[in-house]
Design a protein around this motif. Structure first.
Motif, PDB file in Angstrom:
ATOM      1  N   SER A 252       0.815  -1.325   0.066  1.00 57.16           N
ATOM      2  CA  SER A 252      -0.078  -0.013  -0.085  1.00 57.16           C
ATOM      3  C   SER A 252       1.013   1.320  -0.092  1.00 57.16           C
ATOM      4  CB  SER A 252      -0.923   0.050   1.331  1.00 57.16           C
ATOM      5  OG  SER A 252      -0.223   0.114   2.354  1.00 57.16           O
ATOM      6  N   GLN A 253       2.134   1.350   0.667  1.00 53.89           N
ATOM      7  CA  GLN A 253       2.938   2.358   0.566  1.00 53.89           C
ATOM      8  C   GLN A 253       3.542   2.540  -0.815  1.00 53.89           C
ATOM      9  OE1 GLN A 253       3.843   5.176   1.904  1.00 53.89           O
ATOM     10  NE2 GLN A 253       5.042   4.472   3.615  1.00 53.89           N
ATOM     11  N   SER A 254       3.831   1.540  -1.559  1.00 57.13           N
ATOM     12  CA  SER A 254       4.347   1.585  -2.703  1.00 57.13           C
ATOM     13  C   SER A 254       3.318   2.089  -3.807  1.00 57.13           C
ATOM     14  CB  SER A 254       4.935   0.091  -3.428  1.00 57.13           C
ATOM     15  OG  SER A 254       5.795  -0.490  -2.600  1.00 57.13           O
ATOM     16  N   ILE A 255       2.023   1.756  -3.388  1.00 53.80           N
ATOM     17  CA  ILE A 255       1.011   2.161  -4.501  1.00 53.80           C
ATOM     18  C   ILE A 255       0.792   3.796  -4.069  1.00 53.80           C
ATOM     19  CG2 ILE A 255      -1.423   2.170  -4.742  1.00 53.80           C
ATOM     20  CD1 ILE A 255      -1.323  -0.844  -4.291  1.00 53.80           C
ATOM     21  N   ASP A 256       0.842   4.233  -2.816  1.00 50.71           N
ATOM     22  CA  ASP A 256       0.774   5.597  -2.504  1.00 50.71           C
ATOM     23  C   ASP A 256       1.992   6.376  -2.964  1.00 50.71           C
ATOM     24  OD1 ASP A 256      -1.478   5.447  -0.979  1.00 50.71           O
ATOM     25  OD2 ASP A 256      -0.375   5.160   1.103  1.00 50.71           O
ATOM     26  N   LEU A 257       3.102   5.736  -3.329  1.00 51.20           N
ATOM     27  CA  LEU A 257       4.197   6.565  -3.866  1.00 51.20           C
ATOM     28  C   LEU A 257       3.925   6.713  -5.378  1.00 51.20           C
ATOM     29  CD1 LEU A 257       7.549   4.843  -2.009  1.00 51.20           C
ATOM     30  CD2 LEU A 257       6.205   7.283  -1.656  1.00 51.20           C
ATOM     31  N   LEU A 258       3.482   5.526  -6.058  1.00 48.22           N
ATOM     32  CA  LEU A 258       2.936   5.655  -7.528  1.00 48.22           C
ATOM     33  C   LEU A 258       2.073   6.481  -7.643  1.00 48.22           C
ATOM     34  CD1 LEU A 258       4.008   4.244  -9.828  1.00 48.22           C
ATOM     35  CD2 LEU A 258       2.324   2.642  -9.643  1.00 48.22           C
ATOM     36  N   LEU A 259       1.012   6.716  -6.873  1.00 53.24           N
ATOM     37  CA  LEU A 259       0.049   7.654  -6.952  1.00 53.24           C
ATOM     38  C   LEU A 259       0.354   9.078  -6.674  1.00 53.24           C
ATOM     39  CD1 LEU A 259      -3.112   7.437  -6.723  1.00 53.24           C
ATOM     40  CD2 LEU A 259      -3.049   8.025  -4.315  1.00 53.24           C
ATOM     41  N   HIS A 270       8.651  19.526 -10.159  1.00 56.31           N
ATOM     42  CA  HIS A 270       7.337  20.103  -9.518  1.00 56.31           C
ATOM     43  C   HIS A 270       6.413  18.860  -9.059  1.00 56.31           C
ATOM     44  CE1 HIS A 270       9.314  23.614 -11.685  1.00 56.31           C
ATOM     45  NE2 HIS A 270       8.826  24.370 -10.751  1.00 56.31           N
ATOM     46  N   GLY A 271       6.168  18.245 -10.034  1.00 51.17           N
ATOM     47  CA  GLY A 271       5.150  17.177  -9.648  1.00 51.17           C
ATOM     48  C   GLY A 271       5.344  16.446  -8.532  1.00 51.17           C
ATOM     49  N   ALA A 272       6.623  16.250  -8.302  1.00 56.74           N
ATOM     50  CA  ALA A 272       6.987  15.213  -6.968  1.00 56.74           C
ATOM     51  C   ALA A 272       6.690  15.729  -5.767  1.00 56.74           C
ATOM     52  CB  ALA A 272       8.601  15.079  -7.001  1.00 56.74           C
ATOM     53  N   PHE A 273       6.567  17.231  -5.617  1.00 55.87           N
ATOM     54  CA  PHE A 273       6.216  17.862  -4.287  1.00 55.87           C
ATOM     55  C   PHE A 273       4.902  18.025  -4.681  1.00 55.87           C
ATOM     56  CE2 PHE A 273      10.975  18.777  -4.718  1.00 55.87           C
ATOM     57  CZ  PHE A 273      11.360  18.595  -3.356  1.00 55.87           C
ATOM     58  N   LEU A 274       4.222  18.443  -5.608  1.00 56.72           N
ATOM     59  CA  LEU A 274       2.667  18.623  -5.604  1.00 56.72           C
ATOM     60  C   LEU A 274       2.091  17.361  -5.237  1.00 56.72           C
ATOM     61  CD1 LEU A 274       2.601  20.637  -8.824  1.00 56.72           C
ATOM     62  CD2 LEU A 274       1.846  21.449  -6.491  1.00 56.72           C
ATOM     63  N   GLY A 275       2.676  16.072  -5.816  1.00 52.48           N
ATOM     64  CA  GLY A 275       2.146  14.962  -5.361  1.00 52.48           C
ATOM     65  C   GLY A 275       2.404  14.599  -3.786  1.00 52.48           C
ATOM     66  N   ALA A 276       3.399  14.959  -3.249  1.00 50.68           N
ATOM     67  CA  ALA A 276       3.724  14.973  -1.862  1.00 50.68           C
ATOM     68  C   ALA A 276       2.780  15.727  -1.073  1.00 50.68           C
ATOM     69  CB  ALA A 276       5.109  15.297  -1.498  1.00 50.68           C
ATOM     70  N   MET A 277       2.348  16.734  -1.485  1.00 48.45           N
ATOM     71  CA  MET A 277       1.274  17.555  -0.930  1.00 48.45           C
ATOM     72  C   MET A 277       0.089  17.209  -1.004  1.00 48.45           C
ATOM     73  SD  MET A 277       2.629  21.309  -2.245  1.00 48.45           S
ATOM     74  CE  MET A 277       1.174  22.160  -1.613  1.00 48.45           C
ATOM     75  N   PHE A 278      -0.203  16.650  -1.955  1.00 47.95           N
ATOM     76  CA  PHE A 278      -1.439  15.721  -1.957  1.00 47.95           C
ATOM     77  C   PHE A 278      -1.493  14.589  -1.421  1.00 47.95           C
ATOM     78  CE2 PHE A 278      -3.688  11.839  -3.921  1.00 47.95           C
ATOM     79  CZ  PHE A 278      -5.217  12.363  -4.196  1.00 47.95           C
ATOM     80  N   VAL A 307     -11.671   6.841  -2.269  1.00 53.16           N
ATOM     81  CA  VAL A 307     -11.378   8.447  -2.561  1.00 53.16           C
ATOM     82  C   VAL A 307     -10.051   8.419  -3.362  1.00 53.16           C
ATOM     83  CG1 VAL A 307     -10.769  10.659  -1.638  1.00 53.16           C
ATOM     84  CG2 VAL A 307     -12.582   9.358  -0.848  1.00 53.16           C
ATOM     85  N   TYR A 308      -9.094   7.930  -2.943  1.00 52.53           N
ATOM     86  CA  TYR A 308      -7.898   7.597  -3.614  1.00 52.53           C
ATOM     87  C   TYR A 308      -7.924   7.116  -4.955  1.00 52.53           C
ATOM     88  CZ  TYR A 308      -4.433   9.405  -0.081  1.00 52.53           C
ATOM     89  OH  TYR A 308      -3.828   9.784   0.785  1.00 52.53           O
ATOM     90  N   GLY A 309      -8.650   6.215  -5.243  1.00 51.18           N
ATOM     91  CA  GLY A 309      -9.255   5.488  -6.471  1.00 51.18           C
ATOM     92  C   GLY A 309     -10.031   6.481  -7.432  1.00 51.18           C
ATOM     93  N   VAL A 310     -10.960   7.184  -6.803  1.00 54.25           N
ATOM     94  CA  VAL A 310     -11.699   8.011  -7.724  1.00 54.25           C
ATOM     95  C   VAL A 310     -10.787   9.042  -8.238  1.00 54.25           C
ATOM     96  CG1 VAL A 310     -13.451   9.646  -7.469  1.00 54.25           C
ATOM     97  CG2 VAL A 310     -13.959   7.382  -6.619  1.00 54.25           C
ATOM     98  N   VAL A 311     -10.096   9.757  -7.380  1.00 49.92           N
ATOM     99  CA  VAL A 311      -9.261  10.991  -7.611  1.00 49.92           C
ATOM    100  C   VAL A 311      -8.203  10.327  -8.830  1.00 49.92           C
ATOM    101  CG1 VAL A 311      -7.236  12.361  -6.974  1.00 49.92           C
ATOM    102  CG2 VAL A 311      -9.465  12.059  -5.538  1.00 49.92           C
TER     103      VAL A 311
END
Length: 358
Positions: A252-259, A270-278, A307-311
């Motif tokens: 699940s942590q790996s999927i979060d990182l891919l997400l 920029h996307g790495a930090f924007l994704g981390a903020m999300f 919610v994660y899946g829908v997003v």
């Protein structure tokens, strides 16, 4: 709208393209350095997690976004760095030396994964990295003498050369300086010949090989650097949590990182930090809004996963360039209004003829 007339190659690869970049990034750094005096301790801890996940996201972005290699087991490298940092600091090794050793050990694990994975790509590469993640998680659980097993392991506060950093503000500054240095390192790597070779491999392996790029060497290097950055983030992650257990580095942590990299925007720093903020903000938003939802929805155990899946589905369908791609469209609309064309960013399916024959 700003137009930049470039007259030299040095100008093209310059980090700051114009004065606006210098101004806004300087303002951002000033705000980040002032955050401990402007934020409550809880939100400062969340910002620290954003910086840590941003470092890990940069590593995965380098692998998936710039080299085109899929990894579904990246939490394993995060765990290798975290456990290595915990063991070494508990043995009395100074904090910065332990961080370097943790990143080096994670890089070695990346090479171990990268070499066998040279013969596969796409979905099969993802399955190979997923299997590696399961193996590493099982090793963390079974190697009780070193990791504490399922009982977990306590991690000491950072300490270097007699100076103990036990405050949240002090550790935040360590994470901030580390993330700035890592970001500058990745940016310089991408504008070098190595970075251009990685992007060429992502776009077309056949074309890259025909230009003399050694695929095995650069793929393995990409895995090693990506794993090293994940290990570096894991070292900070261990000190932030102060407690490690194998379930923190599961699939699940790996999927979060891919997400993180997909929603942030593949192929952008920029996307790495924007994704981390999300990734850090979404659980907070869910926790704040579920009290206003019906009990059947708000108290459902799988609400966050849904919610994660829908997003994720929404981003894949309507904004494949992620949050950074959406910001680029908003910025272009503001610069070109009222002359903005709706189809300006319309995706076109283009590919090399050599890829068509594969």
């Amino acid at each position: 709208m700003r137009f930049i007339f470039k007259t030299s190659y040095e100008q093209d690869i310059r980090l700051a393209k114009h004065g606006g970049h210098v101004f806004w990034y300087s303002l951002l750094l000033l705000g980040l350095f002032a955050a401990p005096w402007l934020m409550p301790e809880y939100w400062l801890a969340q910002l620290t997690f954003v910086l840590i996940y941003g470092i890990v996201g940069l590593g995965l972005m380098l692998l998936a976004g710039f080299t085109g290699q899929v990894s579904i087991g990246h939490a394993a490298f995060l765990g290798v760095g975290a456990y290595a940092q915990g063991v070494l600091t508990n043995l009395g090794l100074p904090f910065p030396i332990a961080m370097i050793c943790a990143a080096a050990l994670a890089a070695a694990a990346g090479v171990v994964v990268g070499l066998p994975a040279l013969r596969v790509k796409g979905m099969y590469l993802g399955i190979a990295t997923l299997a590696f993640g399961f193996i590493v998680e099982e090793v963390f659980a079974r190697w009780e003498n070193m990791t504490g097993g399922n009982a977990g392991m306590q991690v000491k506060a950072p300490e270097m050369f007699g100076w103990k950093i036990d405050s949240s503000e002090g550790f935040y500054f360590i994470c901030l300086v580390t993330s700035v240095l890592v970001t500058l390192g990745v940016l310089n790597l991408l504008r070098s010949s190595t970075g251009r070779a990685l992007v060429a491999i992502r776009d077309s392996e056949i074309s890259a090989q025909s230009m003399g790029i050694h695929l095995a060497r650069y793929k393995t290097l990409s895995f090693a650097i990506s794993a090293a950055l994940a290990g570096l983030g894991g070292a900070l992650y261990a000190h932030q949590l102060r407690f490690l257990s194998p379930d923190q580095f599961s699939i699940s942590q790996s999927i979060d990182l891919l997400l993180l990299v997909v929603i942030g925007g593949l192929g952008s720093v920029h996307g790495a930090f924007l994704g981390a903020m999300f990734l850090i903000a979404m659980p907070q938003l869910i926790a704040m809004t579920k009290d206003y939802l019906p009990d059947a929805i708000g108290q459902a155990p799988g609400l966050q996963a849904v919610v994660y899946g829908v997003v994720l589905i929404a981003f894949v369908l309507f904004e494949p360039l992620g949050l950074y791609g959406r910001w680029l469209k908003i910025r272009t609309w503001l610069e070109l209004f009222p002359f903005y064309r709706k189809g300006m960013f319309k995706r076109q399916k283009t590919f090399q003829k050599s890829d068509r024959l594969k």
